[in-house]
Write an enzyme that holds these catalytic residues in place. Structure first.
Site, PDB file in Angstrom:
ATOM      1  CE1 TYR A  15      -9.327  -2.996   0.379  1.00  0.00           C
ATOM      2  CE2 TYR A  15      -8.488  -0.966  -0.552  1.00  0.00           C
ATOM      3  CZ  TYR A  15      -8.277  -2.151   0.133  1.00  0.00           C
ATOM      4  OH  TYR A  15      -7.015  -2.485   0.578  1.00  0.00           O
ATOM      5  CG  HIS A  66      -5.453  -6.094   0.015  1.00  0.00           C
ATOM      6  ND1 HIS A  66      -6.598  -6.118   0.764  1.00  0.00           N
ATOM      7  CD2 HIS A  66      -5.666  -6.922  -1.045  1.00  0.00           C
ATOM      8  CE1 HIS A  66      -7.482  -6.912   0.162  1.00  0.00           C
ATOM      9  NE2 HIS A  66      -6.936  -7.408  -0.922  1.00  0.00           N
ATOM     10  CE  LYS A 106      -3.846  -2.293   2.386  1.00  0.00           C
ATOM     11  NZ  LYS A 106      -4.864  -2.158   3.468  1.00  0.00           N
ATOM     12  CD  GLU A 160      -8.655  -8.884  -3.364  1.00  0.00           C
ATOM     13  OE1 GLU A 160      -7.548  -9.384  -3.068  1.00  0.00           O
ATOM     14  OE2 GLU A 160      -9.479  -8.503  -2.513  1.00  0.00           O
TER      15      GLU A 160
HETATM   16  P1  CMP Z   1      -7.245  -4.634   3.846  1.00  0.00           P
HETATM   17  O1  CMP Z   1      -6.775  -5.984   4.217  1.00  0.00           O
HETATM   18  O2  CMP Z   1      -6.707  -3.994   2.612  1.00  0.00           O
HETATM   19  O3  CMP Z   1      -8.845  -4.666   3.734  1.00  0.00           O
HETATM   20  C1  CMP Z   1      -9.653  -3.532   3.932  1.00  0.00           C
HETATM   21  C2  CMP Z   1      -8.886  -2.371   4.511  1.00  0.00           C
HETATM   22  O4  CMP Z   1      -9.693  -1.430   5.170  1.00  0.00           O
HETATM   23  C3  CMP Z   1      -7.951  -2.888   5.599  1.00  0.00           C
HETATM   24  O5  CMP Z   1      -6.921  -3.641   5.061  1.00  0.00           O
HETATM   25  C4  CMP Z   1      -7.563  -1.579   6.255  1.00  0.00           C
HETATM   26  O6  CMP Z   1      -6.624  -0.830   5.491  1.00  0.00           O
HETATM   27  C5  CMP Z   1      -8.912  -0.863   6.213  1.00  0.00           C
HETATM   28  N1  CMP Z   1      -9.674  -1.050   7.468  1.00  0.00           N
HETATM   29  C6  CMP Z   1     -10.227  -2.179   7.932  1.00  0.00           C
HETATM   30  N2  CMP Z   1     -10.865  -1.971   9.090  1.00  0.00           N
HETATM   31  C7  CMP Z   1     -10.717  -0.660   9.357  1.00  0.00           C
HETATM   32  C8  CMP Z   1     -11.143   0.169  10.405  1.00  0.00           C
HETATM   33  N3  CMP Z   1     -11.878  -0.287  11.429  1.00  0.00           N
HETATM   34  N4  CMP Z   1     -10.805   1.474  10.351  1.00  0.00           N
HETATM   35  C9  CMP Z   1     -10.100   1.957   9.317  1.00  0.00           C
HETATM   36  N5  CMP Z   1      -9.645   1.195   8.281  1.00  0.00           N
HETATM   37  C10 CMP Z   1      -9.950  -0.087   8.312  1.00  0.00           C
END
Ligand code: CMP
Length: 138
Positions: free
Chosen positions: A50, A116, A10, A127
């Site tokens: 997303y 991610h 990221k 993805e």
């Molecule tokens: P990722 O695994 O890319 O999947 C969704 C993303 O949303 C996660 O990693 C974080 O970057 C973000 N994310 C998930 N939960 C939260 C949260 N409670 N608050 C802010 N960002 C979040």
């Protein structure tokens, strides 16, 4: 079963010059790099990627974060790639992540969590094809 999964380094990981370290970790853990690129997502692309989180309160902030700088999507392959990648990444929230995981070592917060990784075969298919076409994957 040999699987493919999508990893994304990221914007926070790229900015901190962690790209090489993270790729090394993948290779040390038996992953093969099948495709890799560097790009900057548009807001629309980040929203599409997303889309499963579009009703979540953190959605706008997540889209802003994911578009603030370059990212490095990588197609990884090995036995049980999806689960193994999730092990190496650690829990979404770095506070809950196990010692030695990428997020424990490098992540600042639950949002700015460096990497991610696909969470199922179905999301891996979506993805991988979001960033790469058939001819990109070697
Ligand atoms: P990722 O695994 O890319 O999947 C969704 C993303 O949303 C996660 O990693 C974080 O970057 C973000 N994310 C998930 N939960 C939260 C949260 N409670 N608050 C802010 N960002 C979040």
């Amino acid at each position: 079963m040999i699987e493919q999964t999508l990893s994304i380094i990221k914007p926070d990981g790229v900015k901190k010059n962690l790209t090489g370290n993270i790729i090394q970790l993948f290779e040390n853990n038996g992953f093969e790099i099948k495709a890799i690129k560097k790009l900057i997502l548009t807001k629309e692309e980040a929203e599409d990627f997303y889309y499963v989180h579009k009703e979540r309160p953190f959605f706008r902030s997540l889209v802003d974060f994911m578009t603030e700088g370059p990212i490095v999507p990588i197609v990884l392959s090995r036995e049980n790639a999806i689960l193994k990648n999730r092990e190496i990444m650690g829990a979404t929230n770095p506070k809950d992540a196990a010692e030695g995981t990428i997020r424990k070592m490098y992540a600042e917060s639950i949002e700015r969590n460096i990497v991610h990784g696909s969470d199922s075969l179905e999301s891996a298919k979506f993805e991988v094809s979001f960033f790469f076409n058939y001819f990109d994957i070697i």
